[in-house]
Structure formats: structure tokens, C-alpha cells
Design a protein around this motif. Structure first.
Motif, mmCIF file in Angstrom:
data_model
loop_
_atom_site.group_PDB
_atom_site.id
_atom_site.type_symbol
_atom_site.label_atom_id
_atom_site.label_comp_id
_atom_site.label_asym_id
_atom_site.label_seq_id
_atom_site.Cartn_x
_atom_site.Cartn_y
_atom_site.Cartn_z
ATOM 1 N N GLU A 52 47.821 -64.557 6.876
ATOM 2 C CA GLU A 52 49.063 -65.166 7.345
ATOM 3 C C GLU A 52 49.662 -64.359 8.498
ATOM 4 O O GLU A 52 50.146 -64.922 9.480
ATOM 5 C CB GLU A 52 50.046 -65.268 6.189
ATOM 6 C CG GLU A 52 51.359 -65.932 6.568
ATOM 7 C CD GLU A 52 52.311 -66.021 5.394
ATOM 8 O OE1 GLU A 52 53.479 -66.403 5.614
ATOM 9 O OE2 GLU A 52 51.909 -65.696 4.258
ATOM 10 N N ARG A 53 49.629 -63.063 8.368
ATOM 11 C CA ARG A 53 50.197 -62.212 9.430
ATOM 12 C C ARG A 53 49.351 -62.225 10.690
ATOM 13 O O ARG A 53 49.840 -61.971 11.787
ATOM 14 C CB ARG A 53 50.352 -60.776 8.916
ATOM 15 C CG ARG A 53 51.411 -60.662 7.813
ATOM 16 C CD ARG A 53 51.367 -59.322 7.118
ATOM 17 N NE ARG A 53 51.723 -58.220 8.010
ATOM 18 C CZ ARG A 53 51.658 -56.946 7.654
ATOM 19 N NH1 ARG A 53 51.218 -56.616 6.436
ATOM 20 N NH2 ARG A 53 52.010 -56.005 8.502
ATOM 21 N N ARG A 60 46.807 -67.273 19.533
ATOM 22 C CA ARG A 60 46.727 -66.892 20.943
ATOM 23 C C ARG A 60 45.284 -66.745 21.407
ATOM 24 O O ARG A 60 44.977 -66.918 22.580
ATOM 25 C CB ARG A 60 47.448 -65.549 21.178
ATOM 26 C CG ARG A 60 48.954 -65.598 21.021
ATOM 27 C CD ARG A 60 49.615 -64.357 21.627
ATOM 28 N NE ARG A 60 49.018 -63.134 21.137
ATOM 29 C CZ ARG A 60 49.441 -62.478 20.061
ATOM 30 N NH1 ARG A 60 50.466 -62.963 19.368
ATOM 31 N NH2 ARG A 60 48.859 -61.361 19.682
ATOM 32 N N LEU A 61 44.407 -66.381 20.484
ATOM 33 C CA LEU A 61 43.059 -65.992 20.876
ATOM 34 C C LEU A 61 41.993 -67.050 20.577
ATOM 35 O O LEU A 61 40.992 -67.139 21.308
ATOM 36 C CB LEU A 61 42.666 -64.693 20.161
ATOM 37 C CG LEU A 61 43.553 -63.476 20.465
ATOM 38 C CD1 LEU A 61 43.206 -62.347 19.512
ATOM 39 C CD2 LEU A 61 43.373 -63.044 21.904
ATOM 40 N N LEU A 62 42.149 -67.844 19.493
ATOM 41 C CA LEU A 62 41.100 -68.743 19.032
ATOM 42 C C LEU A 62 41.644 -70.154 18.825
ATOM 43 O O LEU A 62 42.849 -70.393 18.891
ATOM 44 C CB LEU A 62 40.503 -68.216 17.713
ATOM 45 C CG LEU A 62 40.005 -66.768 17.700
ATOM 46 C CD1 LEU A 62 39.706 -66.350 16.281
ATOM 47 C CD2 LEU A 62 38.773 -66.642 18.566
ATOM 48 N N ILE A 63 40.729 -71.055 18.510
ATOM 49 C CA ILE A 63 41.158 -72.388 18.087
ATOM 50 C C ILE A 63 41.794 -72.228 16.711
ATOM 51 O O ILE A 63 41.145 -71.741 15.779
ATOM 52 C CB ILE A 63 39.956 -73.356 18.014
ATOM 53 C CG1 ILE A 63 39.332 -73.494 19.420
ATOM 54 C CG2 ILE A 63 40.378 -74.733 17.481
ATOM 55 C CD1 ILE A 63 38.056 -74.296 19.408
ATOM 56 N N PRO A 64 43.051 -72.590 16.540
ATOM 57 C CA PRO A 64 43.717 -72.326 15.267
ATOM 58 C C PRO A 64 42.955 -72.848 14.055
ATOM 59 O O PRO A 64 42.844 -72.177 13.046
ATOM 60 C CB PRO A 64 45.065 -73.031 15.429
ATOM 61 C CG PRO A 64 45.291 -73.105 16.903
ATOM 62 C CD PRO A 64 43.927 -73.252 17.510
ATOM 63 N N PHE A 67 40.088 -70.502 12.790
ATOM 64 C CA PHE A 67 40.469 -69.344 11.980
ATOM 65 C C PHE A 67 40.962 -69.769 10.602
ATOM 66 O O PHE A 67 40.667 -69.156 9.595
ATOM 67 C CB PHE A 67 41.560 -68.543 12.701
ATOM 68 C CG PHE A 67 41.971 -67.300 11.963
ATOM 69 C CD1 PHE A 67 41.119 -66.221 11.876
ATOM 70 C CD2 PHE A 67 43.209 -67.229 11.336
ATOM 71 C CE1 PHE A 67 41.491 -65.065 11.194
ATOM 72 C CE2 PHE A 67 43.596 -66.079 10.652
ATOM 73 C CZ PHE A 67 42.726 -65.003 10.585
ATOM 74 N N ALA A 68 41.709 -70.874 10.557
ATOM 75 C CA ALA A 68 42.244 -71.334 9.282
ATOM 76 C C ALA A 68 41.147 -71.829 8.354
ATOM 77 O O ALA A 68 41.279 -71.759 7.132
ATOM 78 C CB ALA A 68 43.263 -72.445 9.522
#
Length: 416
Positions: A52-53, A60-64, A67-68
Motif C-alpha cells: 500500500e505504501r 509513477r513508475l509502472l502501469i498501476p 503492480f496491483a
């Protein structure tokens, strides 16, 4: 980095692969920074909390969604982000923002600035109004170096092995190394104490310059009593004050004792009498008959107004001294000036001269002339104390065995 490779399409170009690797590395750095913030935690953050943090950095860096969608046991999460977080948590890195908070809580101005090349530096204390000895206005204390770990010069940290503090004096003073493991609040205490010391020194300097300026104009006014006004332009006043401050700062830079000046003026030293000294230089011969250089140094009594006159008077007194003459006759030898210094200090003292160790003072050159000899033309009548009369015989005087008088032009009769 296997997790990265399996998520890159097979038709991707090498540049895209490098960009993706760089993004994941930045995400690992963000995880390490989070660990550095959690150094005081006994246990690491839970995996869900960590994800979460890290979500803002991932956005900012990846396709959200990418990562999720990563499972908790994914190699990126377990093999890279968790170890990076643990490295930061156990690194002992110093949160410079946290140090600044504690410094400001003590009532001292502080901020983290970018001092060039990505270097983070804490500046503590107030910027002075006037320049220092180098012509610059500097904050009292600098703390660092550190580095910014987030864009826009955010999240400054410093490694314990490099962290130090000291005056911003262009390298004139060696910085103080902060011991490993020192918590931010203790670092702040060290910095605040140094800031207050330097600001106290600066206040003392400013007060001295102000007092000197008033004395300066008072002396000028005394020499020009016909001038009844004291007008002086504001620009000229500022220029004059800056020049005064720079001159005194430079004087202190060259003459201050080791460790610098004190925050407050030390107690005035009690007045001591100003002692005066004089030297006598001469050449002598050693036991090998080789020339050697010697020097005598004398402390001058208050009664001595002229060192050369006092020295000459002591030589004359020695040359006619009855004790010295008796010794010369008894031992059938001659006495030089060194005998006066070595054996007759009371004669020197009677003329205000005391032999001491070498100090500054006027210097005379001495000739090693014979001052007392056994064959001097002097009266050799011996009194009850065993001392010879020693009075010089002049103008045809002859010795008087009774020493009642010194006859002129006649030899004493045998019955006298």
C-alpha cells in the motif's frame, strides 16, 4: 530480475527493457527508503502495508494495474522489494528531515538544502547580516552530506559513516564526525549547541565592532572640534560598517587562539608591571680556542632609564671594587667582564641589572677587556678585613703603607 523479464513482451526492443529495469530499480529504492523511515520499528511492515505504501511510487513508475495484480509471492515482491525494505530498515541511515524537526523544536532555524550535485545539506542558524573574513555570508552550521532519495529534492538521508557537522567556514575547521547510531534528536542537540556557540561569537564580534566604531568617530570629532554635526550618508555608513566587520573578522581569523574565540569575553587579566630587558652580546673563546657567541640578558629595574649607561656604570664599579682587586692580587690573575656577571651579581643589582633568561629587549655588544688586574697601579694597603685599599694612584701618587694618605711625588719614608 527474472520477474521483470517474464513481463516484457518478446517483441519488445532492448531500450524498452532497459527502461523497465530502471523503473523496477527505482521502486526498490523507494522500498529501501520506506525501510529507512521504519528504523525504529521492532518488526518489519506487513506485506500488505508495504504494498500500500509503495503504490504511489508504482503509479509513477509502472502501469498501476500491473503492480496491483502481482501476487504476494511474486519474485518482485518477495525477492526484491522485501529485501530492499529490510536493507533500509537496518541500514542506520539518518533521516535529515527528522534532524531538522528536532533542531527547529529547540528554537533554531534549520532546513535541508541542495548544495550541488544532488548533495543534501542541513543549514542551521540564521544567515548573518555582514560577511565573514572571506567576504561571504554563511549559516553558522552545516550538517551532511546526504542525498535526496525522491524527485524534487525530497526525502534526504545520510549514511552514518559520512554524517558530520561543523561551522560553514570554507574548510577552516575540521568537521565533527557524528558517531554511528546517534538518534536524530541527539544529532539535533549537538547541532543546536554548536549554532548557539557560533552565534554567541558573532554577537560578541558585532558588539566589539559597534563599540570600536563609536570610539573611532569620537576620536575623529576630538581632532576636528570645529565640526559640530555628524552627518554621514546611509550608503557610506553601510560600506564603513561592512569594512569594519570584515577587517575585525580577518584579524580574528589570523590571530584567534586554537578553538576560536569564546562566546563571552573572558575576565580581564589583572594588570602586571611591564618588565624591561636588555642584552649584552659578545664573542669568547672556548677550551679549543675557537670563537663562540654568547649573550647575557638582564632585567632592568624601574630606576634604569638607559641600559647602556647602567651597564657602563656597573663595569666601572667592578673595575674599582676592593673585593675584585683583592682577589686579583691574591691569585695573581686578571678579571674580565664575565667575572662581573658570574661572580659579582650584587654589583649588577646595585645598578638595576639582574641576569635572567633570554627575552626581548635592547642589545649591546661587549668587549672582553681586562677590567681588574693584579699589577694595576693601585694602593695595596690591607685593612683589618683582609681587603686591599685598591684606590687608583694617579698624578704621581705613590703607595702609602699606612694608607693614611697617598703621597704625591715622594717615596714613603721607612719609618712611616
Amino acid at each position: 530480475m527474472g520477474a521483470i523479464n517474464k513481463r516484457v513482451p518478446s517483441d519488445s526492443d532492448p531500450d524498452r527493457l532497459l527502461r523497465m529495469i530502471g523503473r523496477f530499480n527505482q521502486l526498490c529504492s523507494a522500498a529501501e527508503d520506506l525501510g529507512a523511515q521504519d528504523q525504529s520499528r521492532q518488526e518489519p511492515a506487513a506485506l500488505a502495508e508495504l504494498r500500500e505504501r509503495l503504490q504511489p511510487a508504482a503509479q509513477r513508475l509502472l502501469i498501476p494495474e500491473r503492480f496491483a495484480e502481482l501476487p504476494d509471492d511474486d519474485a518482485l515482491i518477495v525477492g526484491q522489494l522485501l529485501p530492499a525494505y529490510e536493507r533500509g530498515r537496518k541500514s542506520g541511515r539518518i533521516d535529515m528531515d527528522e534532524v531538522v524537526k528536532h533542531i527547529e523544536a529547540a528554537g533554531v532555524l534549520a532546513f535541508v538544502g541542495h548544495s550541488g550535485g544532488g548533495c543534501a545539506t542541513i543549514y542551521a542558524g540564521r544567515l548573518p547580516d555582514l560577511p565573514d573574513a572571506h567576504g561571504d555570508r554563511r549559516y553558522p552550521v552545516m550538517v551532511g552530506p546526504g542525498a535526496f532519495t525522491a524527485p524534487d529534492w525530497q526525502r534526504p538521508y545520510s549514511d552514518p559513516g559520512d554524517f558530520c557537522f561543523g561551522p560553514d567556514d570554507d574548510g577552516d575547521t575540521m568537521p565533527v564526525q557524528i558517531p554511528d547510531g546517534t538518534p536524530p534528536e541527539k544529532v539535533a542537540e549537538l547541532v543546536v549547541a554548536k549554532v548557539r556557540q557560533i552565534e554567541g561569537q558573532r554577537k560578541r564580534l558585532a558588539e566589539a565592532v559597534e563599540a570600536a566604531g563609536e570610539a573611532f568617530w569620537a576620536e575623529i570629532a576630538k581632532h576636528f572640534p570645529e565640526v559640530t554635526s555628524g552627518d554621514f550618508g546611509p550608503d557610506e555608513t553601510i560600506t564603513f560598517e561592512r569594512a569594519q566587520h570584515a577587517a575585525v573578522s580577518l584579524w580574528l581569523y589570523y590571530n584567534a587562539p586554537e578553538g576560536g574565540i569564546a562566546e563571552t569575553a573572558p575576565p580581564a587579566r589583572p594588570a602586571v608591571p611591564q618588565e624591561r630587558y636588555g642584552h649584552v652580546d659578545f664573542d669568547d673563546l672556548n677550551h679549543l680556542n675557537e670563537p663562540v657567541y654568547k649573550r647575557w640578558t638582564f632585567r632592568l629595574a624601574d630606576s634604569v632609564t638607559d641600559f647602556a649607561e647602567a651597564w657602563e656604570a656597573a663595569l666601572v664599579a667592578f673595575s674599582i671594587d676592593r673585593q675584585a682587586y683583592t682577589k686579583a692580587v691574591r691569585n695573581d690573575h686578571i678579571l674580565y667582564v664575565d667575572a662581573l656577571v658570574d661572580q659579582y651579581p650584587h654589583i649588577l643589582a646595585a645598578h638595576g641589572l639582574t641576569l635572567v633568561t633570554e627575552l626581548d629587549g635592547p642589545t649591546l655588544s661587549a668587549q672582553l677587556d681586562i677590567l681588574v688586574a693584579c699589577d694595576d697601579d693601585r694602593c695595596d694597603f690591607e685593612d683589618g678585613d683582609g681587603l686591599l685599599c685598591g684606590q687608583l694612584l694617579e698624578n704621581g701618587e705613590v703607595r702609602d703603607r699606612k694608607c693614611g694618605k697617598h703621597r704625591t711625588g715622594a717615596v714613603p719614608q721607612s719609618g712611616d
